[in-house]
Design an enzyme around this catalytic site. Structure first.
Site, PDB file in Angstrom:
ATOM      1  N   ASP A  18       0.891  -1.226  -0.036  1.00 14.68           N
ATOM      2  CA  ASP A  18       0.120  -0.004   0.045  1.00 14.68           C
ATOM      3  C   ASP A  18       0.933   1.321  -0.117  1.00 14.68           C
ATOM      4  O   ASP A  18       2.087   1.146   0.395  1.00 14.68           O
ATOM      5  CB  ASP A  18      -0.900  -0.092   1.187  1.00 14.68           C
ATOM      6  CG  ASP A  18      -0.200  -0.164   2.602  1.00 14.68           C
ATOM      7  OD1 ASP A  18       0.677  -1.049   2.519  1.00 14.68           O
ATOM      8  OD2 ASP A  18      -0.688   0.518   3.347  1.00 14.68           O
TER       9      ASP A  18
ATOM     10  N   GLU B  65      -0.021  -1.498   5.543  1.00 14.72           N
ATOM     11  CA  GLU B  65       1.022  -1.023   6.475  1.00 14.72           C
ATOM     12  C   GLU B  65       0.866   0.634   6.951  1.00 14.72           C
ATOM     13  O   GLU B  65       1.228   0.943   7.958  1.00 14.72           O
ATOM     14  CB  GLU B  65       2.394  -1.308   5.767  1.00 14.72           C
ATOM     15  CG  GLU B  65       3.591  -0.968   6.610  1.00 14.72           C
ATOM     16  CD  GLU B  65       4.249   0.302   6.625  1.00 14.72           C
ATOM     17  OE1 GLU B  65       5.046   0.560   7.544  1.00 14.72           O
ATOM     18  OE2 GLU B  65       3.626   1.197   5.913  1.00 14.72           O
TER      19      GLU B  65
END
Ligand SMILES: [Zn+2]
Length: 393
Positions: A80, A142
């Site tokens: 991400d 994350e």
């Protein structure tokens, strides 16, 4: 070797940047694409869906020459990226562009270059009989609290898979990072009683009690700043705490009945985050709550844990750091203030370091880029790692 040679993983990096994997959206297109690639290499990847829909973590093992998938080294990156909203980009953030020895695009440094290089060089690992297995972990979520790594680890534990070593490829300019601070995000909800501001004794002022709690958190921060403990290897060599957001009240002539305060603290390895939060909880339970309830039993404060990412400690196993330093020809390790998934892996008993291409200063910025020379340095490192892991007859 000519420095003008394009890194081998440039195409993969362009592909990964082309998937808009901003944390609020889905990463499944990227995961599906990589999964199909891994299957085309004859591998058997594991897709671990996230509890938030539309997202998944991806894990794959390259078995050792004897077929074993136990132990070994895990290379881990998050898929991400942070939003580009409101940022002034000079080119499409989701289209990789090479200009002046740099590759521009969201996630170029943080941290798709690391993921791309592993994918591009997987055939180098597969071509060798490996002394120990190599694992690839691509996580989600994350940037919004490292939730994906927690879910992936739970699934690996369930399946009895536990790598011995792990390199998390966050941008460190290919330096070995052996420790980082923990990151702990909390929210305090103050419930008061509204009344006209001419009738203050009839109400309970949620903002004023919030102010007391904020002052207490500041006093804890000041205590750490003055008295330590200190770790001079960190830029800010002590535990920090800070209030970052506050919201409450509707009008100046109304005693506010609610106030919400977001604060965070970041501990060095010598401090336990649990101690910090218990001091705050005790203050709220023993000072704030009784005082608010004495004014009106309906009033009070509640503490909510928003996100906790454990720190990475340099104390403990050192094999991964020794291996990386040997391959990089580097004598030293550093410590950094930002939190990553590395602390979560270490808590699971995996000997973990940070080491990846690019500069953290680029992470999360408009016109994020990575120097091509950093990608080349990573590729050299991975090729050296593959050669180092080759089983000798
Ligand atoms: Zn990152």
């Amino acid at each position: 070797m000519s420095t003008s040679t394009a890194p081998r993983s440039i195409d993969w990096l362009g592909t990964l940047i082309g998937f808009d994997t901003t944390s609020r959206g889905s990463n499944l297109e990227l995961v599906n694409h990589v999964e199909a690639f891994l299957r085309s290499l004859g591998l058997d990847p594991l897709v671990v869906p996230s509890s938030t829909s539309g997202k998944a973590n991806l894990f794959v093992s390259l078995p050792a020459a004897d077929g074993s998938t136990q132990g070994g080294i895990m290379l881990s990156g998050h898929t991400d990226v942070v939003p580009v909203d409101g940022q002034d980009w000079h080119s499409d953030p989701f289209t990789a562009q090479v200009r002046d020895g740099r590759l521009y695009g969201r996630g170029s440094s943080d941290m798709k270059a690391f993921c791309a290089a592993i994918l591009a060089l997987l055939p180098e690992f597969l071509a060798r009989p490996l002394r120990e297995p190599v694992h690839l972990a691509l996580t989600c979520d994350e940037e919004i609290g490292c939730h994906g790594a927690v879910e992936l680890l739970a699934e690996l534990t369930r399946l009895g898979i536990r790598p011995d070593k792990c390199i998390v490829g966050e941008p460190t300019m290919m330096r070995v990072i052996s420790a980082h601070k923990s990151s702990n995000l909390y929210r305090m909800h103050f419930t008061g009683v509204a009344t006209h501001s001419s009738l203050t004794p009839h109400g309970v002022n949620a903002i004023e009690y919030a102010a007391r709690a904020i002052s207490f958190i500041r006093s804890l921060a000041d205590g750490h700043r003055t008295n330590g403990p200190f770790d001079p290897d960190f830029d800010v060599p002590h535990t920090t705490a800070s209030t970052g957001m506050i919201s409450g009240g509707v009008a100046v002539n109304t005693v506010p009945d609610s106030c919400t305060v977001d604060f965070e603290f970041r501990t060095i390895p010598a401090d336990d985050p649990a101690t910090m939060v218990s001091r705050i909880r005790t203050f709220l339970d023993e000072d704030i709550n009784p005082a608010m309830r004495a004014e009106n039993p309906a009033a009070g404060v509640r503490l909510e844990e928003v996100a906790m990412v454990p720190g990475l400690s340099h104390l403990g196993a050192r094999d991964t750091g020794d291996l990386a330093r040997r391959l990089l020809g580097s004598a030293t390790s550093d410590k950094v203030a930002y939190a990553t998934e590395a602390g979560i892996f270490q808590q699971a008993g995996i000997d973990t370091i940070l080491c990846g291409p690019g500069d953290l200063a680029q992470a999360h910025t408009a016109n994020e880029f990575i120097e091509l020379s950093q990608i080349t340095a990573l590729e050299t490192f991975l090729l050296d790692l593959a050669a180092d892991l080759q089983a000798r007859p």
